[in-house]
Design a protein around this motif. Structure first.
Motif, PDB file in Angstrom:
ATOM      1  N   VAL A  51       0.844  -1.202   0.000  1.00  0.00           N
ATOM      2  CA  VAL A  51       0.000   0.000   0.000  1.00  0.00           C
ATOM      3  C   VAL A  51       0.878   1.251   0.000  1.00  0.00           C
ATOM      4  O   VAL A  51       0.608   2.222  -0.727  1.00  0.00           O
ATOM      5  N   CYS A  84       2.038   1.908  -3.442  1.00  0.00           N
ATOM      6  CA  CYS A  84       1.035   1.767  -4.497  1.00  0.00           C
ATOM      7  C   CYS A  84       0.864   3.054  -5.318  1.00  0.00           C
ATOM      8  O   CYS A  84       0.782   4.147  -4.769  1.00  0.00           O
ATOM      9  N   THR A  85       0.808   2.860  -6.623  1.00  0.00           N
ATOM     10  CA  THR A  85       0.465   3.963  -7.532  1.00  0.00           C
ATOM     11  C   THR A  85      -0.573   3.460  -8.536  1.00  0.00           C
ATOM     12  O   THR A  85      -0.618   3.911  -9.669  1.00  0.00           O
ATOM     13  N   ALA A  86      -1.419   2.547  -8.074  1.00  0.00           N
ATOM     14  CA  ALA A  86      -2.296   1.835  -9.010  1.00  0.00           C
ATOM     15  C   ALA A  86      -3.460   2.672  -9.525  1.00  0.00           C
ATOM     16  O   ALA A  86      -4.078   2.296 -10.520  1.00  0.00           O
ATOM     17  N   CYS A  87      -3.783   3.761  -8.855  1.00  0.00           N
ATOM     18  CA  CYS A  87      -4.855   4.617  -9.395  1.00  0.00           C
ATOM     19  C   CYS A  87      -4.422   6.074  -9.303  1.00  0.00           C
ATOM     20  O   CYS A  87      -3.422   6.413  -8.680  1.00  0.00           O
ATOM     21  N   LEU A 147      -5.419   8.533  -7.657  1.00  0.00           N
ATOM     22  CA  LEU A 147      -5.455   9.264  -6.383  1.00  0.00           C
ATOM     23  C   LEU A 147      -4.055   9.458  -5.795  1.00  0.00           C
ATOM     24  O   LEU A 147      -3.804  10.427  -5.085  1.00  0.00           O
ATOM     25  N   ARG A 148      -3.146   8.554  -6.098  1.00  0.00           N
ATOM     26  CA  ARG A 148      -1.821   8.617  -5.470  1.00  0.00           C
ATOM     27  C   ARG A 148      -1.072   9.880  -5.871  1.00  0.00           C
ATOM     28  O   ARG A 148      -0.283  10.427  -5.087  1.00  0.00           O
ATOM     29  N   THR A 166      -0.092   7.472   1.612  1.00  0.00           N
ATOM     30  CA  THR A 166      -1.204   6.532   1.759  1.00  0.00           C
ATOM     31  C   THR A 166      -1.560   6.417   3.249  1.00  0.00           C
ATOM     32  O   THR A 166      -0.717   6.625   4.118  1.00  0.00           O
ATOM     33  N   VAL A 193     -10.674   3.729   0.331  1.00  0.00           N
ATOM     34  CA  VAL A 193      -9.481   4.077  -0.462  1.00  0.00           C
ATOM     35  C   VAL A 193      -8.412   4.610   0.475  1.00  0.00           C
ATOM     36  O   VAL A 193      -8.710   5.261   1.477  1.00  0.00           O
ATOM     37  N   LYS A 194      -7.162   4.326   0.139  1.00  0.00           N
ATOM     38  CA  LYS A 194      -6.035   4.656   1.029  1.00  0.00           C
ATOM     39  C   LYS A 194      -5.408   6.016   0.726  1.00  0.00           C
ATOM     40  O   LYS A 194      -4.541   6.466   1.473  1.00  0.00           O
ATOM     41  N   CYS A 195      -5.805   6.637  -0.374  1.00  0.00           N
ATOM     42  CA  CYS A 195      -5.255   7.940  -0.739  1.00  0.00           C
ATOM     43  C   CYS A 195      -6.365   8.984  -0.762  1.00  0.00           C
ATOM     44  O   CYS A 195      -7.504   8.686  -1.131  1.00  0.00           O
ATOM     45  N   THR A 199     -10.101  -0.345  -7.620  1.00  0.00           N
ATOM     46  CA  THR A 199      -8.655  -0.615  -7.600  1.00  0.00           C
ATOM     47  C   THR A 199      -8.138  -0.778  -6.181  1.00  0.00           C
ATOM     48  O   THR A 199      -7.262  -1.616  -5.908  1.00  0.00           O
ATOM     49  N   CYS A 200      -8.667  -0.002  -5.256  1.00  0.00           N
ATOM     50  CA  CYS A 200      -8.129   0.004  -3.889  1.00  0.00           C
ATOM     51  C   CYS A 200      -8.802  -1.024  -2.977  1.00  0.00           C
ATOM     52  O   CYS A 200      -8.193  -1.459  -1.995  1.00  0.00           O
ATOM     53  N   TYR A 227      -7.174  -4.108  -1.129  1.00  0.00           N
ATOM     54  CA  TYR A 227      -6.340  -3.923   0.073  1.00  0.00           C
ATOM     55  C   TYR A 227      -7.193  -4.070   1.333  1.00  0.00           C
ATOM     56  O   TYR A 227      -6.795  -4.729   2.291  1.00  0.00           O
TER      57      TYR A 227
HETATM   58 FE1  SF4 Z   1      -3.201   2.577  -4.583  1.00  0.00          FE
HETATM   59 FE2  SF4 Z   1      -5.477   2.772  -3.222  1.00  0.00          FE
HETATM   60 FE3  SF4 Z   1      -3.832   4.855  -3.306  1.00  0.00          FE
HETATM   61 FE4  SF4 Z   1      -5.203   4.155  -5.488  1.00  0.00          FE
HETATM   62  S1  SF4 Z   1      -6.081   4.909  -3.555  1.00  0.00           S
HETATM   63  S2  SF4 Z   1      -3.008   4.674  -5.401  1.00  0.00           S
HETATM   64  S3  SF4 Z   1      -5.245   1.889  -5.298  1.00  0.00           S
HETATM   65  S4  SF4 Z   1      -3.423   2.860  -2.364  1.00  0.00           S
END
Ligand code: SF4
Length: 251
Positions: free
Chosen positions: A77, A80-83, A85-86, A92, A150-152, A167-168, A171
């Protein structure tokens, strides 16, 4: 004024609720009976989801998450740069609390304070959540875990978009697998719909016992909403009491 009375005043609940002795061991503040149909809390009314599975592919279809332990999951986490929001957040916000907790409280996403400090539910909404926990004799970090969908932090505190949630969410799903809570309280519409796989109003979800992969789930208001709409705090108290009754096998 004792601490409990002060907390209930904070929730706009004092002296509306009467102390009631339920047994020799249990003394609990409880509201008048919640006006929901009996079948709404009967086992047959539980919204059944896919049975809980520990197979890697069961975690949101992400095989890279499904078998991770706490250390690896936190690291993933963090990196993470999967979406999208990061790109707009400071850091995060993984979650906080007792990793073996019976109680899991799930919000929507980090706000400005959470983004700055890296912990969910700090600031005014966090203070209110702490008071809500105290009202049912719980405490952050002690048999309680707190996390977000969501973590971001979404920019401008907007709601996370569907693709960001999708996407999040794996987790959080893995966190739930690791914690194995006995009760989930979803705070607000976004968290509730994400966990239940629905697109419903909060009003239609409140007052019913739901289920997330075999775990009882109760829906209530997000503390940030309660700060804006303090008249709804009494309903949140009803929801919390329902969660306590369910946890104690009384619902
Ligand atoms: Fe990754 Fe979740 Fe942050 Fe998106 S919101 S970048 S999936 S940790």
């Amino acid at each position: 004024m004792d601490r409990r009375e002060a907390m209930l005043r904070e929730l706009n609940l004092y002296p509306q609720w009467k102390l009631r002795v339920r047994s020799a061991q249990v003394v609990q503040e409880e509201p008048a009976p919640i006006s929901i149909a009996a079948e709404a809390i009967a086992p047959t009314a539980i919204d059944k989801k896919t049975p809980f599975s520990s197979s890697p592919s069961a975690v949101g279809g992400r095989s890279d998450i499904g078998d991770l332990g706490w250390t690896e999951l936190k690291q993933q986490v963090r990196d993470c740069t999967a979406c999208k929001l990061r790109a707009g957040c400071t850091q995060t916000v993984f979650g906080v609390g007792d990793e073996n907790a019976d109680w899991l409280f799930v919000g929507e996403g980090p706000g400005a304070d959470e983004d700055a400090l890296g912990e969910p539910f700090v600031g005014q909404a966090g203070k209110l959540l702490d008071n809500m926990l105290m009202s049912i004799k719980l405490k952050r970090g002690n048999n309680v875990y707190i996390a977000n969908i969501v973590k971001c932090r979404p920019p401008g505190n907007r709601n996370p978009e569907a693709d960001e949630v999708a996407t999040c969410l794996p987790y959080l799903q893995r966190q739930i697998e690791l914690i194995q809570p006995k009760m989930i309280v979803a705070l607000g519409k976004v968290a509730s719909n994400a966990l239940l796989g629905k697109d419903a109003t909060l009003a239609s979800l409140r007052g019913k016992l739901h289920e997330y992969r075999g775990i009882p789930l109760i829906v209530t208001y997000h503390p940030a909403y309660l700060l804006r709409s303090p008249n709804e705090k009494a309903k949140a108290w009803q929801d919390l009491c329902m969660a306590v009754r369910t946890r104690h096998g009384e619902a």
